[in-house]
Write a protein that holds these residues in place. Structure first.
Motif, PDB file in Angstrom:
ATOM      1  N   ARG A  12       0.814  -1.214  -0.058  1.00 60.10           N
ATOM      2  CA  ARG A  12      -0.018   0.096   0.105  1.00 60.10           C
ATOM      3  C   ARG A  12       0.776   1.133   0.057  1.00 60.10           C
ATOM      4  N   GLY A  13       0.572   2.265  -0.869  1.00 56.85           N
ATOM      5  CA  GLY A  13       1.318   3.358  -0.970  1.00 56.85           C
ATOM      6  C   GLY A  13       2.879   2.904  -1.237  1.00 56.85           C
ATOM      7  N   ARG A  15       4.586   0.783  -0.114  1.00 57.91           N
ATOM      8  CA  ARG A  15       5.097   0.305   0.922  1.00 57.91           C
ATOM      9  C   ARG A  15       4.644  -1.338   0.980  1.00 57.91           C
ATOM     10  N   VAL A  17       3.241  -4.262   3.316  1.00 55.28           N
ATOM     11  CA  VAL A  17       2.628  -4.141   4.502  1.00 55.28           C
ATOM     12  C   VAL A  17       2.816  -5.359   5.301  1.00 55.28           C
ATOM     13  N   PRO A  36       0.074  -3.496  16.696  1.00 55.95           N
ATOM     14  CA  PRO A  36      -0.267  -1.879  16.957  1.00 55.95           C
ATOM     15  C   PRO A  36      -0.648  -1.108  15.697  1.00 55.95           C
ATOM     16  N   ASN A  37      -0.880  -0.121  15.890  1.00 55.33           N
ATOM     17  CA  ASN A  37      -1.543   1.043  14.846  1.00 55.33           C
ATOM     18  C   ASN A  37      -0.547   0.881  13.629  1.00 55.33           C
ATOM     19  N   GLY A  38      -1.296   0.740  12.469  1.00 58.68           N
ATOM     20  CA  GLY A  38      -0.448   0.675  11.218  1.00 58.68           C
ATOM     21  C   GLY A  38       0.129  -0.465  10.938  1.00 58.68           C
ATOM     22  N   SER A  39      -0.056  -1.693  11.657  1.00 60.14           N
ATOM     23  CA  SER A  39       0.700  -2.737  11.460  1.00 60.14           C
ATOM     24  C   SER A  39       0.166  -3.754  10.191  1.00 60.14           C
ATOM     25  N   GLY A  40      -1.325  -3.392   9.799  1.00 56.47           N
ATOM     26  CA  GLY A  40      -1.682  -4.272   8.589  1.00 56.47           C
ATOM     27  C   GLY A  40      -3.110  -4.894   8.760  1.00 56.47           C
ATOM     28  N   SER A  42      -6.116  -3.785   9.407  1.00 56.09           N
ATOM     29  CA  SER A  42      -7.176  -3.472   8.495  1.00 56.09           C
ATOM     30  C   SER A  42      -6.980  -3.735   7.000  1.00 56.09           C
ATOM     31  N   THR A  43      -5.841  -3.699   6.588  1.00 54.15           N
ATOM     32  CA  THR A  43      -5.336  -3.798   5.347  1.00 54.15           C
ATOM     33  C   THR A  43      -5.880  -5.387   4.980  1.00 54.15           C
ATOM     34  N   GLU A 154     -12.086  -4.139  14.473  1.00 53.72           N
ATOM     35  CA  GLU A 154     -12.244  -3.628  15.907  1.00 53.72           C
ATOM     36  C   GLU A 154     -13.888  -3.402  16.309  1.00 53.72           C
ATOM     37  N   HIS A 186      -7.623  -4.689  19.659  1.00 54.38           N
ATOM     38  CA  HIS A 186      -6.656  -4.246  20.500  1.00 54.38           C
ATOM     39  C   HIS A 186      -6.875  -4.984  21.923  1.00 54.38           C
TER      40      HIS A 186
HETATM   41  N1  LIG Z   1      -5.635   4.082   1.795  1.00 57.77           N
HETATM   42  C1  LIG Z   1      -4.141   3.759   2.188  1.00 57.77           C
HETATM   43  N2  LIG Z   1      -3.214   4.072   1.136  1.00 57.77           N
HETATM   44  C2  LIG Z   1      -1.875   3.821   1.390  1.00 57.77           C
HETATM   45  N3  LIG Z   1      -1.297   3.299   2.580  1.00 57.77           N
HETATM   46  C3  LIG Z   1      -2.472   3.075   3.529  1.00 57.77           C
HETATM   47  C4  LIG Z   1      -3.752   3.536   3.156  1.00 57.77           C
HETATM   48  N4  LIG Z   1      -4.472   2.801   4.466  1.00 57.77           N
HETATM   49  C5  LIG Z   1      -3.599   2.278   5.060  1.00 57.77           C
HETATM   50  N5  LIG Z   1      -2.279   2.632   4.675  1.00 57.77           N
HETATM   51  C6  LIG Z   1      -0.993   2.108   5.200  1.00 57.77           C
HETATM   52  O1  LIG Z   1      -1.096   0.360   5.446  1.00 57.77           O
HETATM   53  C7  LIG Z   1      -0.376   0.118   6.772  1.00 57.77           C
HETATM   54  C8  LIG Z   1      -1.267  -0.603   7.285  1.00 57.77           C
HETATM   55  O2  LIG Z   1      -2.416  -0.003   7.834  1.00 57.77           O
HETATM   56  P1  LIG Z   1      -3.780  -0.660   8.505  1.00 57.77           P
HETATM   57  O3  LIG Z   1      -4.735   0.335   8.328  1.00 57.77           O
HETATM   58  O4  LIG Z   1      -3.901  -1.753   7.926  1.00 57.77           O
HETATM   59  O5  LIG Z   1      -3.123  -0.872  10.023  1.00 57.77           O
HETATM   60  P2  LIG Z   1      -3.800  -1.416  11.091  1.00 57.77           P
HETATM   61  O6  LIG Z   1      -2.948  -2.503  12.094  1.00 57.77           O
HETATM   62  O7  LIG Z   1      -5.362  -1.660  10.870  1.00 57.77           O
HETATM   63  O8  LIG Z   1      -3.845  -0.150  12.359  1.00 57.77           O
HETATM   64  P3  LIG Z   1      -4.878   0.304  13.416  1.00 57.77           P
HETATM   65  O9  LIG Z   1      -4.745  -0.301  14.630  1.00 57.77           O
HETATM   66  O10 LIG Z   1      -4.322   1.808  13.443  1.00 57.77           O
HETATM   67  O11 LIG Z   1      -6.386   0.602  12.738  1.00 57.77           O
HETATM   68  C9  LIG Z   1       0.137   1.429   7.388  1.00 57.77           C
HETATM   69  O12 LIG Z   1       1.385   1.803   7.081  1.00 57.77           O
HETATM   70  C10 LIG Z   1      -0.821   2.553   6.691  1.00 57.77           C
HETATM   71  O13 LIG Z   1      -0.286   3.813   6.679  1.00 57.77           O
END
Ligand SMILES: Nc1ncnc2c1ncn2[C@@H]1O[C@H](COP(=O)(O)OP(=O)(O)OP(=O)(O)O)[C@@H](O)[C@H]1O
Length: 201
Positions: A12-13, A15, A17, A36-40, A42-43, A154, A186
Motif C-alpha cells: 500500500r502506498g 510500502r 505491509v 499495533p496501529n498501522g501494522s496491517g 485493517s489492510t 475492531e 486491541h
Molecule cells: N489508503 C491507504 N493508502 C496507502 N497506505 C495505506 C492506506 N491505508 C493504510 N495504509 C498504510 O497501510 C499500513 C497498514 O495500515 P492498517 O490500516 O492496515 O493498519 P492497522 O493495523 O489496521 O492499524 P490500526 O490499529 O491503527 O487500525 C500503514 O502503514 C498505513 O499507513
C-alpha cells in the motif's frame, strides 16, 4: 466450507505491509488479528473482503480461487469497518432491515434487535443515536442477514461491557452455527479458542 489464504502479500502506498501470510479456516473457526496501529490488520481484512487486491498470493473459498471484487464472495460475507454505515434518516429497525435480504427476515430482524438490546430504540432515527448505539445497530445487521464469513475490524470500539458481552456471544453463536469469524482487536473483545495472527511491531 473453508476459507484459506496462501502466501498473501500486500503493498500500500508503495510500502510492503505484509507478505507470506497464510491460513486455513474451517466452519466454527475464528482468527484474531493483533498488532499495533498501522501494522496491517485493517489492510488484511479489506483484502479478505475483496476490496483490495493482493500483490502476491491467493485467497480460496472451498478451494476455489476468490477474485477481488467478486459479487459471489461479497454475498457470503459481512464486513464491519471502523465507520458505522448507518443511514441517519432511517430508524434503527429500518437500518437493520436494510441489511436483511433473506426470506423470513422479520424474525431475524426481531432477534437481531433483541440481541443487541435495541428494541426500545427500534423506531428512533439513527441520527439521534450515540456512538455505541450506532455500533450496536451496525452489529445487529450481522444477525439480520446470516452469512458464513464475518470480517470485523475492531468491532468492540465504543461498546460498554454489557454490549461487548453481547458481541462476544454473537460471535460465539455464529461460530457454533458453523460460521467463520476474522476480527482485528486491541484486546477488548475476547474470542475463545481462536487462532491468533500477531502483526508484531
Ligand atoms: N489508503 C491507504 N493508502 C496507502 N497506505 C495505506 C492506506 N491505508 C493504510 N495504509 C498504510 O497501510 C499500513 C497498514 O495500515 P492498517 O490500516 O492496515 O493498519 P492497522 O493495523 O489496521 O492499524 P490500526 O490499529 O491503527 O487500525 C500503514 O502503514 C498505513 O499507513
Amino acid at each position: 466450507m473453508c476459507f484459506a489464504a496462501d502466501e498473501l502479500a500486500c503493498v500500500r502506498g508503495g510500502r510492503l505491509v505484509f507478505e507470506a501470510l497464510s491460513f486455513r479456516l474451517a466452519p466454527g473457526d475464528a482468527l484474531v488479528l493483533r498488532g499495533p496501529n498501522g501494522s496491517g490488520k485493517s489492510t488484511l481484512l479489506r483484502l479478505l473482503a475483496g476490496f483490495l487486491r493482493p500483490a502476491a498470493g491467493i485467497l480460496r473459498w472451498d478451494d476455489e480461487p476468490v477474485a477481488a471484487a467478486s459479487p459471489e464472495h461479497r454475498a457470503r460475507l459481512h464486513f464491519v469497518g471502523h465507520a458505522d454505515p448507518v443511514k441517519p434518516l432511517l430508524s434503527v429497525a429500518e437500518n437493520v432491515r436494510f441489511a436483511s435480504t433473506v426470506a423470513g427476515g422479520a424474525v431475524a430482524l426481531a432477534q437481531a434487535l433483541r440481541h443487541f438490546a435495541l428494541d426500545e430504540l427500534a423506531t428512533t432515527p439513527a441520527r439521534f443515536l450515540s456512538s455505541g448505539q450506532k455500533r450496536r445497530t451496525t452489529l445487529a445487521r450481522l444477525l439480520a442477514s446470516p452469512r458464513p464469513l464475518w470480517l470485523l475490524d475492531e468491532p468492540g470500539v465504543g461498546l460498554d461491557r454489557a454490549n461487548r458481552d453481547r458481541l462476544e456471544q454473537a460471535i460465539a453463536d455464529h461460530r457454533a452455527g458453523g460460521g467463520i469469524c476474522i476480527l482485528a482487536t486491541h484486546g477488548d473483545v475476547a474470542v475463545r479458542d481462536a487462532y491468533v495472527l500477531d502483526f508484531g511491531s
